[in-house]
Design a protein around this motif. Structure first.
Motif, short mmCIF file in Angstrom:
data_model
loop_
_atom_site.label_atom_id
_atom_site.label_comp_id
_atom_site.label_asym_id
_atom_site.label_seq_id
_atom_site.Cartn_x
_atom_site.Cartn_y
_atom_site.Cartn_z
N GLY A 151 0.87 -1.23 -0.22
CA GLY A 151 -0.08 0.35 -0.07
C GLY A 151 0.46 1.46 -0.23
N ALA A 152 1.79 1.12 -0.41
CA ALA A 152 2.94 2.61 -0.87
C ALA A 152 3.59 2.28 -2.04
CB ALA A 152 3.68 2.18 0.80
N LEU A 153 3.84 3.61 -2.38
CA LEU A 153 5.45 3.89 -3.01
C LEU A 153 6.62 3.93 -2.84
CD1 LEU A 153 6.95 4.37 -5.81
CD2 LEU A 153 5.87 6.61 -5.40
N LYS A 154 7.66 2.95 -2.67
CA LYS A 154 9.12 3.17 -1.54
C LYS A 154 9.96 3.39 -3.02
CE LYS A 154 7.21 -0.33 1.57
NZ LYS A 154 7.38 -1.44 2.45
N ILE A 155 11.00 4.50 -2.56
CA ILE A 155 11.87 4.49 -3.22
C ILE A 155 13.05 5.09 -2.86
CG2 ILE A 155 12.67 6.19 -5.01
CD1 ILE A 155 10.13 7.78 -4.88
N TRP A 156 13.98 4.18 -2.39
CA TRP A 156 14.83 3.97 -1.39
C TRP A 156 16.05 4.66 -2.05
CZ3 TRP A 156 12.48 -0.43 -3.61
CH2 TRP A 156 13.02 -0.99 -4.06
N PRO A 157 17.80 4.75 -1.01
CA PRO A 157 19.09 4.98 -1.60
C PRO A 157 19.18 3.96 -2.51
CG PRO A 157 18.37 6.45 0.47
CD PRO A 157 16.65 4.47 0.16
#
Length: 333
Positions: free
Chosen positions: A149-155
């Motif tokens: 249920g979330a957009l995740k953008i990670w380093p």
């Protein structure tokens, strides 16, 4: 100036230029490191130049005055729509996952009509989002997903060993003029991280922009602090309005608790002659300036400016993601 791609690659670093002498260390990050292995991949020359400019403080910062919109302003705004010919219509998939139409947090819901939303259920909706800015090719290294249920953008480091910027935007899919814009998000920790939520457009040579939230975990206090884990944590964010490239209309710093430990709501009420910013439903800043261009929505995780250069202290991977539970926009009735 005007031949550069757009404000944020050109001007986001200049958000630091507007900070007063108390933040003269802008661009230096939250501390030095003996390692120099965190180079950001494919950073344009002009972005490097503007990061250098960010070390120069100025006392010419336009003032922001928190204020509540008058009923007259609201009435004027209620007739505003994204009628510009360059504005594609909202996609049919803009409805939330549930059957309940969402309302703006802390606002009078009767003043708004739901216009756009993504609750991030299932996979990334490519009819709503593009995973790179219009002037660039997407980096092939995977550093974003939609899950839980979330957009995740990670380093993440790419195949060359460098950190790289990731942008998701509605350019070519959805534009809006005026209204209320809101996300619920948790920010990443780490030196160099520069997450943001903003509105923007590239219209011929013009670059109108409203930065609703941009944070610099690796910046000198009060931008961020070093946690017990050795990573830089964001404890402040900025809200900025740009009428055009290099034409800043207002800048404000919002001090907070650690933004990487929980979810918060970041929002903007955009009226014809005023922009009001909200944090968890509370007004934190306002700018009185006319902004009439349609703009699209942007979510990104970039590196640099006041947050410094990412290095081995910057946590990589999904566990340190910029997580966005939803993106929503309403028009005035």
């Amino acid at each position: 100036m005007r031949n550069l791609p757009f404000n944020r690659l050109y001007l986001r670093p200049l958000s630091c230029v507007a900070v007063t002498l108390a933040l003269a260390a802008c661009g230096g990050g939250g501390g030095d490191t003996a390692q120099n292995d965190g180079q950001v991949a494919q950073q344009p020359t002009y972005l490097q130049n503007e990061n250098a400019n960010a070390n120069t403080a100025t006392a010419s910062e336009p003032a922001l005055t928190p204020a509540v919109a008058s009923s007259a302003e609201a009435a004027t705004a209620s007739s505003a729509t994204s009628s510009a010919a360059t504005s594609p219509a909202a996609t049919s998939s803009a409805a939330p996952a549930s059957n309940t139409t969402p309302t703006p947090f802390g606002q009078d819901s009767s003043a708004y009509a739901f216009a756009f939303g993504d609750e991030f259920e299932g996979n990334l909706n490519t009819s709503m989002w593009t995973d790179h800015a219009w002037y660039e090719s997407p980096n092939a290294t995977k550093n974003y997903t939609v899950e839980g249920g979330a957009l995740k953008i990670w380093p993440q480091r790419d195949a060359s060993g460098n950190f790289f910027n990731r942008t998701l935007d509605t350019d070519g899919h959805y534009y809006q003029t005026y209204g209320y814009f809101e996300i619920e998000a948790k920010l990443p920790a780490g030196k160099g991280t520069w997450p943001a939520f903003w509105l923007f457009n590239h219209i011929d040579a013009r670059r109108p922009e409203i930065d609703i939230m941009e944070a610099y975990a690796g910046g000198a206090a009060p931008w961020g602090v070093t946690g017990s884990d050795g990573a830089a944590h964001p404890t402040m964010y900025a809200a900025t309005v740009w009428k055009d490239a290099s034409v800043q209309a207002g800048f404000n710093k919002i001090a907070t608790a650690d933004l990487s430990t929980g979810f918060h709501k970041y929002a903007l009420k955009w009226e014809p002659n005023k922009q009001t910013f909200y944090f968890d439903g509370k007004e934190v800043a306002a700018v009185n300036v006319a902004m009439a261009d349609p703009m699209y929505i942007m979510l990104d995780l970039w590196y640099g400016s006041a947050s410094g250069t990412p290095d081995n202290s910057t946590p990589t991977g999904k566990a340190n993601a910029y997580q966005v539970n939803y993106v929503r926009a309403w028009k005035f009735k």
